[in-house]
Design an enzyme around this catalytic site. Structure first.
Site, PDB file in Angstrom:
ATOM      1  N   GLY A  63       0.808  -1.203   0.000  1.00 54.02           N
ATOM      2  CA  GLY A  63       0.000   0.000   0.000  1.00 54.02           C
ATOM      3  C   GLY A  63       0.849   1.263   0.000  1.00 54.02           C
ATOM      4  O   GLY A  63       0.436   2.305  -0.483  1.00 54.02           O
ATOM      5  N   PHE A  64       2.066   1.193   0.557  1.00 50.08           N
ATOM      6  CA  PHE A  64       2.979   2.337   0.580  1.00 50.08           C
ATOM      7  C   PHE A  64       3.530   2.607  -0.812  1.00 50.08           C
ATOM      8  O   PHE A  64       3.623   3.740  -1.250  1.00 50.08           O
ATOM      9  CB  PHE A  64       4.126   2.035   1.560  1.00 50.08           C
ATOM     10  CG  PHE A  64       5.092   3.174   1.754  1.00 50.08           C
ATOM     11  CD1 PHE A  64       4.909   4.081   2.782  1.00 50.08           C
ATOM     12  CD2 PHE A  64       6.186   3.319   0.931  1.00 50.08           C
ATOM     13  CE1 PHE A  64       5.801   5.128   2.979  1.00 50.08           C
ATOM     14  CE2 PHE A  64       7.080   4.364   1.104  1.00 50.08           C
ATOM     15  CZ  PHE A  64       6.886   5.274   2.137  1.00 50.08           C
TER      16      PHE A  64
ATOM     17  N   ASP B  67       0.238  -4.839  11.806  1.00 44.79           N
ATOM     18  CA  ASP B  67       0.162  -5.469  10.481  1.00 44.79           C
ATOM     19  C   ASP B  67       1.114  -6.664  10.409  1.00 44.79           C
ATOM     20  O   ASP B  67       1.825  -6.851   9.426  1.00 44.79           O
ATOM     21  CB  ASP B  67       0.491  -4.460   9.384  1.00 44.79           C
ATOM     22  CG  ASP B  67      -0.068  -4.886   8.019  1.00 44.79           C
ATOM     23  OD1 ASP B  67      -0.948  -5.765   7.991  1.00 44.79           O
ATOM     24  OD2 ASP B  67       0.369  -4.344   6.999  1.00 44.79           O
TER      25      ASP B  67
END
Length: 821
Positions: A502-503, A628
């Site tokens: 996602g980064f 996470d």
């Protein structure tokens, strides 16, 4: 799950009674208890009885996996007893006869052969040919590949023969025990300007799932893309329109199957190591895979819908987190006025081809001009992505069934027509974002100047850096020039990309010193941003432990936000415990055996992860919740030592802080603790839950998300809990560990894993207790209570949702539906 999920148990009467050959001659027959076996002992043909049914059928299955039936002859005419016979008729047809010699199935040959023979090939294809002629393989009189059941084998085609009009498609079984044609069919839809693949619910003639169109390489939005094992192939010429796939790694078998619930799966098995099938892909697997979930002119993203910019909900009162079907309408209607333009949306599954035109010779620029000329044109895109893109697709009317992907190679770029005022609004919002970034950059630069350092990042020199508005403490970090990282990663080339999240993407790089590094680059389209970047820099720079990944430095130059880590030779834990992930891992020959980690190696990895988490929770200067923790965030060095990575979502907890709550739920389905996923509550016990999932995945070699019990629909956690309660805990263990495991260690780890995934956080042990229970055999372990999501499939959607792999962490959404990956 593999086919065994749906068939439970197949009673094959042929065990030990196979014919000596793979050929059936004109004077031979097969009865119950006899089979044909292909020459390399891959496939077997005979009569079988599915599950608890009293009916029997002629079918083909894998010899090593009899429950995986890939073809059924007499689907509509089951045999009520075991007196069925397969033989040749007097006119050369292959027929199945019942107890009264009535024909219940026939090959229906177009002509009478002089000397017919039937042969079961190693491809799984049953073929008939005239043995008196010198016909080639292409001249079969009949072949089972032309009449698929619910399974597509490698080399088998789906589609339309334009010469004969014969159509090939998959038809699901009616139930787990009934092979008769069910309610779902799948295959190519070639009635539109470009073919696409669909799963259709036959009784109501509605689409359940569709890919996008064939874009020259693969079906848009379909993750069944070329990989190390399989390669999809599409043919469209004057004789046929067809789709098939080939297996290019002989170590594996792969099939595509449509189950009785309408779920399409691509399954894989390593022929030399296991008889257990694993799901590579599964459709539909989330909310966005279901056809038209978001209605017209809306885009789906993993688990939520939003109107396209320039559009608003048609019925705002009906637009809820669970119902988006009313769709969206334009905020300002287009009127073909001067100044209208197009909004570019990248990496999307293109809309359904309902009202479209196609010109395959146009360029994208020409396509834009043509769309602007036509006042009814709502959007346009390339029809073929090869060679930089070519061909023109133009949509008219509403845009249906769109979704956006994190994976860069799944989607395409779509251009949607907007009024000039809406485009100005979009541009103004973009300019505002640029201004915000510029202000933040100025703050950063001011911080750098305030301590008298250089303006830009300099490699090998430490600088005091003040990031954003953080003023509590300056962080010492080596700073790198962007140019040095461009050189190290070959200009951030796709060949150097080793992962994505996602980064943003992660690249393998080689510095001028020869040191290998992992370069994590914030994507411009990332839903994560400066907060996650700052979070990771601040946390990892202050955390030092052998089981945490090392941050070597960063680069802040212009809009670039880059993190530089130590390079992990063995990538992530995924590639070692999940067979599907091992498919795309390319070890050298002498490392091949290491892919099947022995129990001792897995145990050492478990202990290493536990020690890293213990440090975060108790022993570091900061008390950190990772939030996470999952297999893809456990990296392995050359000696297979585990290191916890990806601290972008981590949170620092005060010493007296017990629990926090957020409306911004971020994480990964399958690893999220229930209280976090549904109420936004997180604590140290949230990480404990994720650690318990990791434990059970490492032991079983199976993903928690995507696993479901064949008959009770329990996930991996529920299945493990039931086995443990029945004194059968070791049955969950990965088959490849049977020759190396320590019974006491495995049983303790399973029990500790179950203690960690208990539904209520107060029941879960602290990390110090968990590691103590793993290492100290004298400790008496408590009895675990029911795990979280015990009866669920790790998704808030019950319609077959599961994982396609470990996809990327998503950004915040509402509490009602936690956003996962």
């Amino acid at each position: 799950m593999a086919k065994i999920t749906f068939y439970i148990f197949i009673n094959v009467f042929a065990i030990g009674l196979s014919l000596a050959a793979d050929i059936l001659g004109i004077n031979q027959s097969i009865s119950h208890g006899e089979t044909l076996v292909s020459s390399d002992l891959i496939f077997e043909l005979g009569f079988f009885t599915p599950g608890n049914s009293s009916m029997s059928y002629l079918g083909i299955w894998y010899k090593f996996s009899p429950q995986t039936v890939v073809w059924v002859a007499n689907r509509n005419s089951p045999l009520a007893n075991h007196s069925g016979v397969l033989k040749f008729s007097t006119v050369g047809n292959l027929v199945v006869l019942n107890h009264s010699n009535g024909v219940v199935w026939s090959s229906k040959l177009p002509r009478v052969p002089a000397n017919p023979i039937a042969q079961l090939l190693d491809s799984g294809n049953l073929v008939l040919r005239d043995n008196s002629s010198s016909s080639s393989d292409e001249a079969y009189l009949w072949q089972s590949f032309d009449y698929p059941s619910d399974t597509l084998l490698a080399g088998m085609k789906l589609g339309l023969n334009l010469k004969t009009g014969h159509e090939r498609r998959l038809t699901a079984w009616r139930s787990m025990e009934d092979p008769s044609p069910g309610n779902y069919v799948s295959g190519l839809n070639y009635s539109q300007v470009l073919p696409q693949y669909e799963v259709v619910q036959a009784d109501v003639h509605s689409i359940k799932y569709r890919t996008g169109e064939w874009n020259g390489v693969h079906f848009v939005g379909d993750s069944f893309t070329p990989n190390r094992v399989t390669v999809p192939m599409f043919v469209c010429n004057e004789t046929e329109i067809s789709f098939m796939f080939e297996v290019r790694n002989s170590q594996f078998f792969s099939i595509m199957t449509l189950n009785y619930t309408g779920v399409l799966q691509v399954l894989l098995v390593n022929r030399s190591r296991s008889a257990t099938w694993s799901a590579m892909y599964k459709f539909p697997s989330d909310l966005c895979d279901s056809y038209g979930t978001c209605g017209a002119n809306a885009i789906c993203n993993i688990s939520s819908c939003k109107c396209v910019k320039g559009f608003m909900p048609k019925s705002p009162d009906e637009w809820t987190v669970l119902n988006f079907s009313s769709g969206c309408k334009r905020t300002i209607p287009t009127n073909c006025s001067k100044g209208e333009g197009f909004l570019e949306i990248k990496n999307v599954k293109l809309p359904d081809l309902l009202e479209v035109t196609l010109n395959q010779s146009m360029s994208l620029k020409q396509c834009k001009v043509e769309c602007l000329k036509n006042c009814s044109c709502a959007a346009y895109a390339n029809s073929d992505i090869r060679g930089g893109g070519r061909g023109c697709l133009m949509w008219f009317g509403d845009l249906i069934d769109m979704r956006v992907f994190e994976e860069q190679n799944y989607g395409q770029t779509l251009f949607i027509r907007l009024s000039v005022s809406e485009l100005d609004a979009v541009h103004n919002r973009t300019r505002s974002k640029i201004i915000i970034v510029a202000v933040v950059s100025c703050l950063i630069i001011s911080g750098l100047l305030s301590v008298g350092t250089a303006l830009w990042c300099l490699k090998h020199r430490k600088r005091r850096i003040r990031i954003g508005e953080i003023t509590k403490e300056d962080i010492d970090l080596p700073l790198y020039e962007r140019a040095a990282l461009v050189s190290a990663t070959n200009n951030f080339s796709d060949e150097n990309m080793i992962g994505a999240g996602g980064f943003g993407p992660v690249y393998k790089g080689k510095l001028q010193t020869g040191q290998l590094v992992a370069v994590k680059r914030l994507s411009k389209s990332s839903k994560q941003g400066l907060e996650e970047f700052k979070n990771e820099v601040l946390l990892i720079a202050r955390l030092q432990h052998r089981n945490l990944v090392g941050l070597l430095g960063c680069c802040i130059e212009g809009e670039e936000r880059i993190l530089i880590y130590e390079y992990m030779d063995k990538k992530s834990l995924n590639y070692f415990i999940f067979e599907i992930d091992r498919v795309n891992f390319e070890p050298s020959t002498d490392q091949e055996q290491s892919l099947l980690l022995t129990w001792q190696k897995r145990f050492d990895i478990i202990v290493g992860i536990a020690r890293g988490l213990l440090y975060l929770h108790h022993d570091s200067k900061l008390q950190v919740i990772h939030r996470d923790l999952k297999t893809s965030n456990i990296l392995l060095d050359g000696d297979l030592n585990p290191k916890i990575s990806d601290f972008g979502l981590a949170r620092i907890f005060g010493a007296s802080e017990k629990e926090a709550r957020t409306k911004r739920i971020i994480g990964t389905y399958g690893y999220m603790a229930p209280e976090y996923a549904f109420d936004g509550k997180f604590s140290l016990k949230s990480d404990i839950y994720s650690f318990g999932v990791l434990l059970l995945e490492i032991i079983s070699g199976k993903r928690n998300r995507g696993f479901s019990h064949p008959s009770h629909h329990h996930n991996l956690l529920g299945h493990a809990w039931l086995l443990w309660g029945g004194d059968r805990a070791l049955e969950i263990m990965d088959e490849c560990l049977h020759s190396s495991f320590n019974k006491t260690q495995v049983e303790r780890c399973i029990q500790v894993g179950l203690l960690c995934v208990q539904k209520f956080p107060e029941d879960r042990p602290a990390m110090s207790s968990a590691i103590g229970m793993i290492l100290n055999y004298g400790w008496v372990l408590p009895k675990p209570k029911e795990p979280g999501y015990f009866m669920e499939r790790n998704s808030v959607y019950s319609d077959g949702a599961s994982s396609k792999g470990d996809s990327h962490t998503q950004n915040a959404i509402t509490l009602t539906i936690p956003e996962g990956r």
